[in-house]
Scaffold this active site. Structure first.
Site, PDB file in Angstrom:
ATOM      1  N   ASP A 170       0.843  -1.202   0.073  1.00  0.00           N
ATOM      2  CA  ASP A 170       0.045  -0.132  -0.065  1.00  0.00           C
ATOM      3  C   ASP A 170       0.863   1.341  -0.134  1.00  0.00           C
ATOM      4  O   ASP A 170       2.037   1.291   0.442  1.00  0.00           O
ATOM      5  CB  ASP A 170      -0.947  -0.006   1.260  1.00  0.00           C
ATOM      6  CG  ASP A 170      -1.878   0.957   1.126  1.00  0.00           C
ATOM      7  OD1 ASP A 170      -3.321   0.456   1.007  1.00  0.00           O
ATOM      8  OD2 ASP A 170      -1.899   2.255   1.106  1.00  0.00           O
ATOM      9  N   ASP A 197       4.314   2.466  -4.252  1.00  0.00           N
ATOM     10  CA  ASP A 197       3.373   2.635  -5.219  1.00  0.00           C
ATOM     11  C   ASP A 197       3.137   1.353  -5.790  1.00  0.00           C
ATOM     12  O   ASP A 197       4.228   1.129  -6.493  1.00  0.00           O
ATOM     13  CB  ASP A 197       3.667   3.743  -6.018  1.00  0.00           C
ATOM     14  CG  ASP A 197       2.649   4.057  -7.307  1.00  0.00           C
ATOM     15  OD1 ASP A 197       1.949   3.319  -7.285  1.00  0.00           O
ATOM     16  OD2 ASP A 197       3.014   5.089  -8.158  1.00  0.00           O
ATOM     17  N   ASP A 309      -7.636  -4.444  -4.429  1.00  0.00           N
ATOM     18  CA  ASP A 309      -8.873  -3.983  -4.205  1.00  0.00           C
ATOM     19  C   ASP A 309      -8.465  -2.243  -4.408  1.00  0.00           C
ATOM     20  O   ASP A 309      -8.210  -1.650  -3.234  1.00  0.00           O
ATOM     21  CB  ASP A 309      -8.919  -4.040  -2.632  1.00  0.00           C
ATOM     22  CG  ASP A 309     -10.388  -3.706  -1.824  1.00  0.00           C
ATOM     23  OD1 ASP A 309     -11.117  -3.345  -2.624  1.00  0.00           O
ATOM     24  OD2 ASP A 309     -10.351  -3.249  -0.686  1.00  0.00           O
ATOM     25  N   CYS A 365     -14.815   0.194  -4.483  1.00  0.00           N
ATOM     26  CA  CYS A 365     -15.930   0.546  -3.753  1.00  0.00           C
ATOM     27  C   CYS A 365     -16.626   1.753  -4.606  1.00  0.00           C
ATOM     28  O   CYS A 365     -17.123   2.851  -4.162  1.00  0.00           O
ATOM     29  CB  CYS A 365     -15.846   1.398  -2.265  1.00  0.00           C
ATOM     30  SG  CYS A 365     -14.851   0.232  -1.254  1.00  0.00           S
TER      31      CYS A 365
HETATM   32  C1  LIG Z   1     -10.069   0.455  -0.823  1.00  0.00           C
HETATM   33  S1  LIG Z   1      -8.823   0.700  -0.005  1.00  0.00           S
HETATM   34  C2  LIG Z   1      -8.088  -0.726   0.460  1.00  0.00           C
HETATM   35  C3  LIG Z   1      -8.767  -1.227   1.460  1.00  0.00           C
HETATM   36  C4  LIG Z   1      -8.145  -2.724   1.815  1.00  0.00           C
HETATM   37  N1  LIG Z   1      -7.949  -3.588   0.711  1.00  0.00           N
HETATM   38  C5  LIG Z   1      -8.645  -3.419   2.930  1.00  0.00           C
HETATM   39  O1  LIG Z   1      -9.671  -4.509   2.841  1.00  0.00           O
HETATM   40  O2  LIG Z   1      -8.467  -3.077   4.261  1.00  0.00           O
HETATM   41  C6  LIG Z   1      -7.431   1.584  -1.188  1.00  0.00           C
HETATM   42  C7  LIG Z   1      -6.267   1.531  -0.645  1.00  0.00           C
HETATM   43  O3  LIG Z   1      -5.257   1.870  -1.817  1.00  0.00           O
HETATM   44  C8  LIG Z   1      -4.217   2.546  -1.568  1.00  0.00           C
HETATM   45  N2  LIG Z   1      -3.659   3.240  -2.676  1.00  0.00           N
HETATM   46  C9  LIG Z   1      -3.798   4.382  -3.186  1.00  0.00           C
HETATM   47  N3  LIG Z   1      -2.956   4.596  -4.336  1.00  0.00           N
HETATM   48  C10 LIG Z   1      -2.005   3.390  -4.287  1.00  0.00           C
HETATM   49  C11 LIG Z   1      -0.880   3.361  -5.069  1.00  0.00           C
HETATM   50  N4  LIG Z   1      -0.487   3.853  -5.908  1.00  0.00           N
HETATM   51  N5  LIG Z   1      -0.272   2.021  -4.450  1.00  0.00           N
HETATM   52  C12 LIG Z   1      -0.602   1.217  -3.550  1.00  0.00           C
HETATM   53  N6  LIG Z   1      -1.671   1.479  -2.768  1.00  0.00           N
HETATM   54  C13 LIG Z   1      -2.443   2.633  -2.974  1.00  0.00           C
HETATM   55  C14 LIG Z   1      -4.804   3.691  -0.207  1.00  0.00           C
HETATM   56  O4  LIG Z   1      -3.705   3.942   0.508  1.00  0.00           O
HETATM   57  C15 LIG Z   1      -5.850   2.777   0.219  1.00  0.00           C
HETATM   58  O5  LIG Z   1      -5.146   1.875   1.299  1.00  0.00           O
END
Ligand SMILES: C[S@@+](CC[C@H](N)C(=O)[O-])C[C@H]1O[C@@H](n2cnc3c(N)ncnc32)[C@H](O)[C@@H]1O
Length: 430
Positions: A170, A197, A309, A365
């Site tokens: 993440d 990233d 996700d 979502c």
């Molecule tokens: C929908 S949430 C994930 C929820 C998680 N799967 C759970 O079940 O608890 C989306 C996540 O994507 C992460 N995110 C956003 N951009 C990202 C990137 N470029 N690389 C990795 N993670 C990223 C955010 O920090 C956030 O935690």
């Protein structure tokens, strides 16, 4: 086009997705009556071919997942501690809806002891679709705060002779912090967390899981102690004064003699380590390795299963809509392009790291087609060995509460059917 705010999405979602919390929502009447919807929200629904009643809920349901190792006889105790009846979800093992959705769970003993955690049934459905098997190596892209990671790990370690693993990645260090806490609390073995990233993530599955020899454990402890001592010697504490970081190093010329060690506003002393303030979140970092086993890097082993996700506009989440009262706020076309381009990179990264014959679940979502079916179709168009497959077995006595998506084998969980909103798809690598 309607939806959503974009700044601080991450932090706000942290609160929501930290699903155990006391997030009972009272103002559902906004969504209960379609006639009250803001004009832009109706436009959004029409534009995305989302049925007008999809968000219609009287109250936002709340669910807990009970750790599978818990004896059934414990159920009554949990009900007593939570002071509410638990309604079992027949289509989703170990999930229960709280009869009283305003129940506070975080003060209960069973929560504190790590026997239950809050998790929406639609999130559980994403893992049901992933269908992890004992011994699998699973990659979770966008893993934080991590309830899906915990659920996955429970399943792959059901058979203790199998040494499967979970790898979470993440971009948000604060959300990964919550994830690490969760992994520790629920004693998740064979887990790795990376800050990165994920569009550039290329760490393959671990290929060797041996118990750590005792002398190595001792060596590790000693080297940790030594590092800590060195750090303490090197680091001079810094504190915030008038919004400026002041270094408390006597040799530092910037240090005036009024070196007040308290924040003038809060009166509290604040430290910040130079090292952490310089850290770039975009550098790949190992945040956490649960140290029960060695988990070596491998150049050759791909993951058995991958869940992406993805970061999204969160418009499918009733909690998000109501908590932040963002119904009717615009998601600009630029922001949508930025999001979908990220989502394509994330799904492609996950697919690249998947072994032949393995499966990938892509979920969001959001009910915006561009973030869902279009992303999945893009992957299929660009990877001849990618195939959309059914995500759920259909022979259950209790039907799973989804509606079909806009292409075959895609699924939408609408709030009106009693869960939070989610899009789910499952792709096989041939
Ligand atoms: C929908 S949430 C994930 C929820 C998680 N799967 C759970 O079940 O608890 C989306 C996540 O994507 C992460 N995110 C956003 N951009 C990202 C990137 N470029 N690389 C990795 N993670 C990223 C955010 O920090 C956030 O935690």
């Amino acid at each position: 086009m309607v939806m959503m705010e974009n700044e601080n999405t991450t932090n706000q979602e942290n609160i929501i997705n930290d699903e155990e919390d006391e997030q009972s929502i009272d103002n559902t009447e906004i969504l209960f009556n379609q006639n009250n919807y803001p004009k832009e929200f109706i436009e959004f629904l029409k534009e995305n071919q989302v049925p007008l009643d999809s968000y219609q809920v009287k109250e936002v349901p709340r669910f807990i997942r009970i750790k599978p190792s818990t004896p059934l006889s414990y159920l009554e105790k949990i009900e007593k501690q939570l002071n509410t009846k638990l309604i079992a979800l027949n289509w989703l093992p170990n999930f229960y809806q709280l009869k009283d959705s305003k129940t506070k769970i975080s003060s209960s003993e069973c929560y504190k002891k790590g026997i239950i955690y809050g998790m929406d049934a639609s999130s559980g459905a994403a893992i049901l679709a992933l269908d992890p098997q004992p011994g699998d190596h699973v990659l979770d892209i966008c893993c934080a705060p991590g309830t899906k990671l915990c659920m996955t790990s429970d399943i792959i370690h059901q058979n203790s002779t199998n040494y499967g693993s979970v790898t979470g990645v993440d971009i948000s260090s604060s959300r990964l912090g919550s994830c690490k806490t969760l992994l520790k609390k629920y004693q998740i073995p064979n887990a790795r967390l990376f800050i990165s990233d994920a569009s550039n993530f290329d760490i393959k599955a671990p290929n060797h899981l041996d118990p750590i020899p005792q002398d190595k454990i001792q060596q590790r402890k000693e080297s940790k102690k030594l590092k800590l001592q060195q750090k303490q010697q090197q680091q001079q504490p810094e504190y915030i004064e008038n919004n400026k970081i002041v270094n408390n190093n006597n040799n530092n010329n910037n240090n005036n003699n009024n070196n007040t060690k308290e924040d003038k506003v809060t009166g509290k002393r604040k430290y910040s380590s130079k090292k952490s303030s310089k850290r770039s979140l975009f550098d790949l970092k190992e945040l956490y390795f649960s140290n029960q086993f060695w988990m070596r890097y491998s150049n050759s082993q791909y993951y058995d299963r991958v869940i992406v996700d993805a970061e999204c506009s969160l418009d499918a989440s009733v909690r998000h809509l109501l908590l932040h009262s963002k119904i009717g706020v615009h998601l600009t076309p630029e922001k949508l392009i930025e999001l979908t381009s990220l989502q394509k990179k994330l799904i492609q990264t996950g697919f690249n790291l998947l072994k032949s014959g393995g499966v990938l679940v892509y979920s969001t979502c959001s009910f915006i087609k561009e973030q869902n079916e279009f992303v999945v179709q893009w992957l299929l168009d660009n990877n001849s060995n990618a195939k959309l497959i059914p995500a759920f077995k259909e022979n259950l006595d209790t039907p799973i509460p989804y509606s079909p998506g806009f292409i075959e084998n895609t699924y939408r969980f609408y709030p009106k059917n009693g869960t939070s909103g989610l899009f789910i798809s499952k792709i096989q690598k041939e």
